[in-house]
Design a protein around this motif. Structure first.
Motif, PDB file in Angstrom:
ATOM      1  N   THR A   5       0.815  -1.215   0.000  1.00 31.91           N
ATOM      2  CA  THR A   5       0.000   0.000   0.000  1.00 31.91           C
ATOM      3  C   THR A   5       0.846   1.262   0.000  1.00 31.91           C
ATOM      4  OG1 THR A   5      -0.162   0.229   2.432  1.00 31.91           O
ATOM      5  CG2 THR A   5      -1.734  -1.237   1.353  1.00 31.91           C
ATOM      6  N   ASN A   6       2.164   1.100   0.060  1.00 32.34           N
ATOM      7  CA  ASN A   6       3.078   2.239   0.187  1.00 32.34           C
ATOM      8  C   ASN A   6       4.032   2.240  -1.011  1.00 32.34           C
ATOM      9  OD1 ASN A   6       5.398   3.835   0.866  1.00 32.34           O
ATOM     10  ND2 ASN A   6       4.777   3.776   3.001  1.00 32.34           N
ATOM     11  N   GLU A   7       3.879   3.215  -1.896  1.00 35.67           N
ATOM     12  CA  GLU A   7       4.687   3.239  -3.113  1.00 35.67           C
ATOM     13  C   GLU A   7       6.170   3.370  -2.806  1.00 35.67           C
ATOM     14  OE1 GLU A   7       4.736   5.165  -7.589  1.00 35.67           O
ATOM     15  OE2 GLU A   7       3.481   6.070  -6.039  1.00 35.67           O
ATOM     16  N   LYS A   8       6.531   4.116  -1.765  1.00 40.42           N
ATOM     17  CA  LYS A   8       7.945   4.227  -1.398  1.00 40.42           C
ATOM     18  C   LYS A   8       8.509   2.867  -0.999  1.00 40.42           C
ATOM     19  CE  LYS A   8       7.942   9.083   0.065  1.00 40.42           C
ATOM     20  NZ  LYS A   8       8.167  10.025   1.195  1.00 40.42           N
ATOM     21  N   SER A   9       7.698   2.083  -0.288  1.00 43.38           N
ATOM     22  CA  SER A   9       8.126   0.747   0.111  1.00 43.38           C
ATOM     23  C   SER A   9       8.304  -0.146  -1.114  1.00 43.38           C
ATOM     24  CB  SER A   9       7.090   0.128   1.063  1.00 43.38           C
ATOM     25  OG  SER A   9       7.413  -1.204   1.379  1.00 43.38           O
ATOM     26  N   ILE A  10       7.405  -0.020  -2.091  1.00 46.99           N
ATOM     27  CA  ILE A  10       7.499  -0.829  -3.312  1.00 46.99           C
ATOM     28  C   ILE A  10       8.748  -0.467  -4.110  1.00 46.99           C
ATOM     29  CG2 ILE A  10       6.377  -1.384  -5.499  1.00 46.99           C
ATOM     30  CD1 ILE A  10       3.683  -0.804  -4.104  1.00 46.99           C
ATOM     31  N   VAL A  11       8.991   0.830  -4.256  1.00 46.35           N
ATOM     32  CA  VAL A  11      10.171   1.274  -5.006  1.00 46.35           C
ATOM     33  C   VAL A  11      11.453   0.852  -4.291  1.00 46.35           C
ATOM     34  CG1 VAL A  11      11.449   3.304  -5.787  1.00 46.35           C
ATOM     35  CG2 VAL A  11       8.964   3.183  -6.112  1.00 46.35           C
ATOM     36  N   ALA A  12      11.457   0.969  -2.955  1.00 47.67           N
ATOM     37  CA  ALA A  12      12.638   0.543  -2.192  1.00 47.67           C
ATOM     38  C   ALA A  12      12.879  -0.950  -2.354  1.00 47.67           C
ATOM     39  CB  ALA A  12      12.460   0.890  -0.712  1.00 47.67           C
TER      40      ALA A  12
ATOM     41  N   MET B 118      -1.646  -4.400  -5.948  1.00 43.86           N
ATOM     42  CA  MET B 118      -1.306  -5.319  -7.039  1.00 43.86           C
ATOM     43  C   MET B 118      -0.847  -4.555  -8.278  1.00 43.86           C
ATOM     44  SD  MET B 118      -2.762  -6.379 -10.144  1.00 43.86           S
ATOM     45  CE  MET B 118      -4.522  -6.127  -9.961  1.00 43.86           C
ATOM     46  N   ALA B 119      -1.579  -3.494  -8.622  1.00 40.48           N
ATOM     47  CA  ALA B 119      -1.224  -2.716  -9.811  1.00 40.48           C
ATOM     48  C   ALA B 119       0.120  -2.017  -9.634  1.00 40.48           C
ATOM     49  CB  ALA B 119      -2.320  -1.689 -10.104  1.00 40.48           C
ATOM     50  N   ASP B 120       0.366  -1.449  -8.454  1.00 39.08           N
ATOM     51  CA  ASP B 120       1.622  -0.723  -8.225  1.00 39.08           C
ATOM     52  C   ASP B 120       2.826  -1.657  -8.221  1.00 39.08           C
ATOM     53  OD1 ASP B 120       0.413   1.746  -8.101  1.00 39.08           O
ATOM     54  OD2 ASP B 120       0.230   1.769  -5.915  1.00 39.08           O
ATOM     55  N   VAL B 121       2.693  -2.813  -7.575  1.00 40.36           N
ATOM     56  CA  VAL B 121       3.812  -3.773  -7.571  1.00 40.36           C
ATOM     57  C   VAL B 121       4.127  -4.214  -8.994  1.00 40.36           C
ATOM     58  CG1 VAL B 121       4.480  -6.118  -6.904  1.00 40.36           C
ATOM     59  CG2 VAL B 121       3.449  -4.600  -5.214  1.00 40.36           C
ATOM     60  N   THR B 122       3.090  -4.519  -9.765  1.00 39.04           N
ATOM     61  CA  THR B 122       3.305  -4.945 -11.150  1.00 39.04           C
ATOM     62  C   THR B 122       3.978  -3.843 -11.959  1.00 39.04           C
ATOM     63  OG1 THR B 122       1.341  -6.335 -11.025  1.00 39.04           O
ATOM     64  CG2 THR B 122       2.168  -5.822 -13.216  1.00 39.04           C
ATOM     65  N   ARG B 123       3.479  -2.630 -11.833  1.00 32.03           N
ATOM     66  CA  ARG B 123       4.018  -1.499 -12.605  1.00 32.03           C
ATOM     67  C   ARG B 123       5.491  -1.255 -12.278  1.00 32.03           C
ATOM     68  NH1 ARG B 123       4.575   3.491 -10.773  1.00 32.03           N
ATOM     69  NH2 ARG B 123       3.104   3.123  -9.062  1.00 32.03           N
ATOM     70  N   VAL B 124       5.830  -1.283 -10.992  1.00 32.65           N
ATOM     71  CA  VAL B 124       7.192  -0.956 -10.570  1.00 32.65           C
ATOM     72  C   VAL B 124       8.179  -2.068 -10.940  1.00 32.65           C
ATOM     73  CG1 VAL B 124       8.660  -0.546  -8.546  1.00 32.65           C
ATOM     74  CG2 VAL B 124       6.449   0.608  -8.735  1.00 32.65           C
ATOM     75  N   PHE B 125       7.737  -3.323 -10.852  1.00 32.00           N
ATOM     76  CA  PHE B 125       8.647  -4.443 -11.105  1.00 32.00           C
ATOM     77  C   PHE B 125       8.630  -4.922 -12.550  1.00 32.00           C
ATOM     78  CE2 PHE B 125       8.580  -4.726  -6.498  1.00 32.00           C
ATOM     79  CZ  PHE B 125       9.862  -5.165  -6.193  1.00 32.00           C
ATOM     80  N   LEU B 126       7.712  -4.429 -13.363  1.00 35.97           N
ATOM     81  CA  LEU B 126       7.567  -4.938 -14.721  1.00 35.97           C
ATOM     82  C   LEU B 126       8.843  -4.827 -15.566  1.00 35.97           C
ATOM     83  CD1 LEU B 126       5.566  -6.327 -16.544  1.00 35.97           C
ATOM     84  CD2 LEU B 126       4.749  -4.074 -17.289  1.00 35.97           C
ATOM     85  N   PRO B 127       9.626  -3.750 -15.466  1.00 35.10           N
ATOM     86  CA  PRO B 127      10.861  -3.706 -16.256  1.00 35.10           C
ATOM     87  C   PRO B 127      11.809  -4.866 -15.959  1.00 35.10           C
ATOM     88  CG  PRO B 127      10.308  -1.515 -15.473  1.00 35.10           C
ATOM     89  CD  PRO B 127       9.363  -2.450 -14.783  1.00 35.10           C
ATOM     90  N   LEU B 128      11.841  -5.322 -14.705  1.00 41.03           N
ATOM     91  CA  LEU B 128      12.690  -6.457 -14.354  1.00 41.03           C
ATOM     92  C   LEU B 128      12.139  -7.757 -14.921  1.00 41.03           C
ATOM     93  CD1 LEU B 128      13.611  -5.642 -10.629  1.00 41.03           C
ATOM     94  CD2 LEU B 128      14.997  -5.291 -12.669  1.00 41.03           C
ATOM     95  N   VAL B 129      10.807  -7.867 -15.004  1.00 44.05           N
ATOM     96  CA  VAL B 129      10.191  -9.061 -15.587  1.00 44.05           C
ATOM     97  C   VAL B 129      10.420  -9.086 -17.097  1.00 44.05           C
ATOM     98  CG1 VAL B 129       8.023 -10.326 -15.905  1.00 44.05           C
ATOM     99  CG2 VAL B 129       8.435  -9.098 -13.769  1.00 44.05           C
TER     100      VAL B 129
END
Length: 282
Positions: free
Chosen positions: A85-92, A142-153
């Motif tokens: 739920t925390n975009e900073k946590s996802i990016v970190a 779910m959407a934010d995790v996918t968006r942030v990690f998609l380049p690695l996938v």
């Protein structure tokens, strides 16, 4: 014509089943991120993939959950704190994973497993913040995790377990849709306590409009409802594993007898009858 369609449908299903059993192999060179690994499906999946030889990044909400999981896994599993739920946590978390990956490597898979639930309540008993709390985890997280990690996938032409818009980029998308299982998301004591809090918080005139919605009735009905839930968590983990290891993974896996049979049957009933049955479940 009818029997031709039946034969073609069965043949298609058989071919899809056979193809889904072909494995990608080389697990030791593949890295997977899983969210919601403190307990339940995510926790079990991290252990399952560890046993298969995958390298796993297990996102946990709490330090206690991360430490407990790490103690039961090999060095192939790396736990990290991740609040979806925390975009900073996802990016970190993304930056942490990127640093830990071998040079030039990406993620083979992202499994958006984190989720929460609440008791079934009348809409008048809920505030906007209640909806936002669940949407922040189950949808936006779910959407934010996918968006942030998609380049690695995309680097690995890997797969995401639950969204569908990146097919032409070589990313396979798989949806796992489980029925009701006995996990922490359906914690009886917590849900009864939440129900009581909402029940006591609404004004008497609203509460009186739902005479059958008492804490006692909910406790009794919910206990009956949860007694029918499956404790075979491994079947959901099996579906996750198939989504990550199959060369041709199924796009959709509906898991659990209630989801596969009872609810599928319900959707084909006349709408008034379907609504009546659903209203009697809780």
């Amino acid at each position: 014509m009818f029997w031709t369609l039946v034969v073609l449908t069965l043949t298609y299903q058989l071919v899809c089943w056979a193809l889904s059993r072909l494995r990608v192999g080389d697990y030791s060179r593949k890295h997977v991120l899983i969210t919601g690994c403190d307990t339940g499906f995510g926790n079990l999946l991290a252990k399952r993939l560890d046993g298969l030889g995958f390298n796993v990044f297990a996102g946990c909400l709490t330090s206690a959950g991360a430490e407990k999981l790490q103690m039961t896994c090999s060095q192939r599993v790396t736990t990290l704190l991740l609040d979806v739920t925390n975009e900073k946590s996802i990016v970190a978390a993304r930056d942490f994973v990127d640093r830990k990956l071998p040079t030039g490597a990406g993620l083979w898979g992202v499994v958006n497993n984190a989720g929460i639930s609440g008791p079934p309540l009348p809409i008048e008993w809920l505030a906007r913040d209640d909806y936002v709390k669940y949407l922040n985890v189950n949808l936006f997280g779910m959407a934010d995790v996918t968006r942030v990690f998609l380049p690695l996938v995309r680097k690995e032409r890997g797969r995401v377990v639950n969204i569908r818009e990146v097919y032409r980029q070589g990313v396979k998308v798989c949806m796992v849709e489980p029925g009701m299982f006995k996990t922490e998301i359906i914690n009886v004591d917590r849900l009864i306590q939440e129900y009581k809090q909402h029940h006591d918080a609404v004004s008497p005139d609203i509460r009186d409009a739902y005479p059958q919605r008492t804490v006692e009735n909910f406790t009794k009905n919910f206990a009956r409802f949860t007694s029918t839930m499956s404790d075979k968590l491994y079947v959901v983990v099996d579906a996750y594993e198939l989504a990550l290891t199959s060369r041709f993974p199924p796009t959709r896996q509906i898991v659990g007898n209630d989801a596969r049979f009872f609810y599928r049957f319900l959707w084909n009933l006349p709408a008034p009858l379907c609504d009546w049955v659903l209203s009697r479940l809780i």
